[in-house]
Motif scaffolding. Sequence first.
Motif, PDB file in Angstrom:
ATOM      1  N   TYR A  49      94.289   6.654  33.614  1.00  0.00           N
ATOM      2  CA  TYR A  49      93.384   7.809  33.514  1.00  0.00           C
ATOM      3  C   TYR A  49      92.224   7.532  34.462  1.00  0.00           C
ATOM      4  O   TYR A  49      91.457   6.594  34.245  1.00  0.00           O
ATOM      5  CB  TYR A  49      92.908   7.932  32.071  1.00  0.00           C
ATOM      6  CG  TYR A  49      92.086   9.146  31.734  1.00  0.00           C
ATOM      7  CD1 TYR A  49      92.684  10.274  31.179  1.00  0.00           C
ATOM      8  CD2 TYR A  49      90.712   9.168  31.934  1.00  0.00           C
ATOM      9  CE1 TYR A  49      91.936  11.383  30.837  1.00  0.00           C
ATOM     10  CE2 TYR A  49      89.955  10.277  31.597  1.00  0.00           C
ATOM     11  CZ  TYR A  49      90.570  11.380  31.049  1.00  0.00           C
ATOM     12  OH  TYR A  49      89.827  12.478  30.702  1.00  0.00           O
ATOM     13  N   THR A  50      92.105   8.314  35.517  1.00  0.00           N
ATOM     14  CA  THR A  50      91.158   8.014  36.586  1.00  0.00           C
ATOM     15  C   THR A  50      90.086   9.089  36.681  1.00  0.00           C
ATOM     16  O   THR A  50      90.399  10.270  36.862  1.00  0.00           O
ATOM     17  CB  THR A  50      91.885   7.894  37.936  1.00  0.00           C
ATOM     18  OG1 THR A  50      92.961   6.964  37.812  1.00  0.00           O
ATOM     19  CG2 THR A  50      90.933   7.416  39.016  1.00  0.00           C
ATOM     20  N   GLU A 104      99.592  10.818  39.600  1.00  0.00           N
ATOM     21  CA  GLU A 104      98.546  11.099  40.588  1.00  0.00           C
ATOM     22  C   GLU A 104      97.554   9.949  40.667  1.00  0.00           C
ATOM     23  O   GLU A 104      97.082   9.599  41.752  1.00  0.00           O
ATOM     24  CB  GLU A 104      97.826  12.405  40.261  1.00  0.00           C
ATOM     25  CG  GLU A 104      98.535  13.642  40.736  1.00  0.00           C
ATOM     26  CD  GLU A 104      98.741  13.669  42.244  1.00  0.00           C
ATOM     27  OE1 GLU A 104      97.766  13.570  42.998  1.00  0.00           O
ATOM     28  OE2 GLU A 104      99.911  13.769  42.676  1.00  0.00           O
ATOM     29  N   SER A 105      97.230   9.350  39.533  1.00  0.00           N
ATOM     30  CA  SER A 105      96.341   8.189  39.547  1.00  0.00           C
ATOM     31  C   SER A 105      96.942   7.062  40.376  1.00  0.00           C
ATOM     32  O   SER A 105      96.267   6.452  41.218  1.00  0.00           O
ATOM     33  CB  SER A 105      96.080   7.690  38.114  1.00  0.00           C
ATOM     34  OG  SER A 105      95.276   8.591  37.394  1.00  0.00           O
ATOM     35  N   ARG A 106      98.202   6.764  40.152  1.00  0.00           N
ATOM     36  CA  ARG A 106      98.860   5.678  40.880  1.00  0.00           C
ATOM     37  C   ARG A 106      98.931   5.969  42.378  1.00  0.00           C
ATOM     38  O   ARG A 106      98.738   5.090  43.212  1.00  0.00           O
ATOM     39  CB  ARG A 106     100.262   5.442  40.312  1.00  0.00           C
ATOM     40  CG  ARG A 106     100.267   4.888  38.896  1.00  0.00           C
ATOM     41  CD  ARG A 106     101.694   4.737  38.369  1.00  0.00           C
ATOM     42  NE  ARG A 106     101.728   4.078  37.067  1.00  0.00           N
ATOM     43  CZ  ARG A 106     101.605   4.690  35.908  1.00  0.00           C
ATOM     44  NH1 ARG A 106     101.438   6.016  35.877  1.00  0.00           N
ATOM     45  NH2 ARG A 106     101.639   4.027  34.775  1.00  0.00           N
ATOM     46  N   ARG A 143      90.132   1.824  40.223  1.00  0.00           N
ATOM     47  CA  ARG A 143      91.533   1.440  40.425  1.00  0.00           C
ATOM     48  C   ARG A 143      91.974   0.509  39.293  1.00  0.00           C
ATOM     49  O   ARG A 143      92.295  -0.649  39.507  1.00  0.00           O
ATOM     50  CB  ARG A 143      91.699   0.788  41.800  1.00  0.00           C
ATOM     51  CG  ARG A 143      91.631   1.800  42.945  1.00  0.00           C
ATOM     52  CD  ARG A 143      91.738   1.140  44.308  1.00  0.00           C
ATOM     53  NE  ARG A 143      91.970   2.109  45.362  1.00  0.00           N
ATOM     54  CZ  ARG A 143      91.019   2.829  45.951  1.00  0.00           C
ATOM     55  NH1 ARG A 143      89.755   2.677  45.595  1.00  0.00           N
ATOM     56  NH2 ARG A 143      91.326   3.696  46.896  1.00  0.00           N
ATOM     57  N   TRP A 144      92.020   1.064  38.078  1.00  0.00           N
ATOM     58  CA  TRP A 144      92.378   0.273  36.905  1.00  0.00           C
ATOM     59  C   TRP A 144      93.828  -0.179  36.960  1.00  0.00           C
ATOM     60  O   TRP A 144      94.170  -1.286  36.538  1.00  0.00           O
ATOM     61  CB  TRP A 144      92.139   1.088  35.630  1.00  0.00           C
ATOM     62  CG  TRP A 144      90.723   1.462  35.395  1.00  0.00           C
ATOM     63  CD1 TRP A 144      90.153   2.692  35.568  1.00  0.00           C
ATOM     64  CD2 TRP A 144      89.673   0.610  34.930  1.00  0.00           C
ATOM     65  NE1 TRP A 144      88.820   2.653  35.244  1.00  0.00           N
ATOM     66  CE2 TRP A 144      88.501   1.383  34.843  1.00  0.00           C
ATOM     67  CE3 TRP A 144      89.611  -0.737  34.569  1.00  0.00           C
ATOM     68  CZ2 TRP A 144      87.293   0.859  34.425  1.00  0.00           C
ATOM     69  CZ3 TRP A 144      88.391  -1.260  34.147  1.00  0.00           C
ATOM     70  CH2 TRP A 144      87.257  -0.463  34.075  1.00  0.00           C
ATOM     71  N   GLY A 152      96.044  -0.736  34.133  1.00  0.00           N
ATOM     72  CA  GLY A 152      96.004   0.553  33.444  1.00  0.00           C
ATOM     73  C   GLY A 152      94.646   0.774  32.816  1.00  0.00           C
ATOM     74  O   GLY A 152      93.734  -0.043  32.977  1.00  0.00           O
ATOM     75  N   THR A 153      94.515   1.876  32.105  1.00  0.00           N
ATOM     76  CA  THR A 153      93.215   2.256  31.556  1.00  0.00           C
ATOM     77  C   THR A 153      93.130   2.022  30.058  1.00  0.00           C
ATOM     78  O   THR A 153      92.163   1.465  29.554  1.00  0.00           O
ATOM     79  CB  THR A 153      92.934   3.739  31.855  1.00  0.00           C
ATOM     80  OG1 THR A 153      93.265   4.028  33.213  1.00  0.00           O
ATOM     81  CG2 THR A 153      91.456   4.052  31.627  1.00  0.00           C
ATOM     82  N   PHE A 154      94.134   2.457  29.304  1.00  0.00           N
ATOM     83  CA  PHE A 154      94.146   2.236  27.856  1.00  0.00           C
ATOM     84  C   PHE A 154      95.567   2.407  27.344  1.00  0.00           C
ATOM     85  O   PHE A 154      96.421   3.002  28.008  1.00  0.00           O
ATOM     86  CB  PHE A 154      93.196   3.185  27.118  1.00  0.00           C
ATOM     87  CG  PHE A 154      93.328   4.631  27.511  1.00  0.00           C
ATOM     88  CD1 PHE A 154      94.374   5.406  27.043  1.00  0.00           C
ATOM     89  CD2 PHE A 154      92.398   5.227  28.352  1.00  0.00           C
ATOM     90  CE1 PHE A 154      94.507   6.729  27.407  1.00  0.00           C
ATOM     91  CE2 PHE A 154      92.520   6.562  28.720  1.00  0.00           C
ATOM     92  CZ  PHE A 154      93.559   7.309  28.250  1.00  0.00           C
ATOM     93  N   SER A 155      95.813   1.879  26.166  1.00  0.00           N
ATOM     94  CA  SER A 155      97.162   1.957  25.600  1.00  0.00           C
ATOM     95  C   SER A 155      97.416   3.332  24.995  1.00  0.00           C
ATOM     96  O   SER A 155      96.489   4.071  24.657  1.00  0.00           O
ATOM     97  CB  SER A 155      97.343   0.878  24.534  1.00  0.00           C
ATOM     98  OG  SER A 155      96.502   1.123  23.419  1.00  0.00           O
TER      99      SER A 155
END
Length: 223
Positions: A49-50, A104-106, A143-144, A152-155
């Motif tokens: 999630y960016t 899209e984040s990736r 850039r998590w 990544g950002t969160f589970s």
Amino acid sequence: MVSTSLGVLQSDLIKFKPLLPLDFPCVLNMYVHKTWKVLSIYQFDMAVYTKIFVKFPKKFWPEGKGREFFLYVSSRRGYYGVWQEFEAQYPDANVLLVTVTDKESRRIEQQSDNQTKAEIMEVLRSMFPGEDVPDATDILVPRWWSDRFYKGTFSNWPIGVNRYEYDQLRAPVGRVYFTGEHTSEHYNGYVHGAYLSGIDSADILINCAQKSMCKYHVQGKYD
């Protein structure tokens, strides 16, 4: 106590010796019996999630009550779709936030900030065709997913995953204990979930060390 993110646990950054998992006698199937911890780790998702922050020399977007958020509709799924302005919170900051997720984040993480800025400017000039939209002066692209210490950002709990898999994810393996937002019962995915899970995991560890209450109970999947 292992407090790394779920994304790190799903990567090869940490090597466990002996390898995960140890025996877990309440699981009957022999294959699952030998692989319960690894399976629980991979049954959960690590979301990406960016939030991209873009600064401008002047405002050109609508302001006022009910105009904090605005949307861009594209035939391309998730392409710079959700926008937010911060005039109420940070007057004259001239900053917009755009949120992208998942694929899209990736994609964005793997390109340069200048490429991202160019895409954003094209979108904004399409959104506000009658306005003088200046070039952005600065951009911040987290850039998590690319960071090997987060991945990544969160589970996220996928469909079909329930409390049984969660209990296995949180369960200690021998003397190795696990904590983090992905082990929070009520607030997984949030900072306060990480904080509260740290307290819960510490209590479990303290009860084991001081009171010999080391057994961790996992209910059956359909109990």
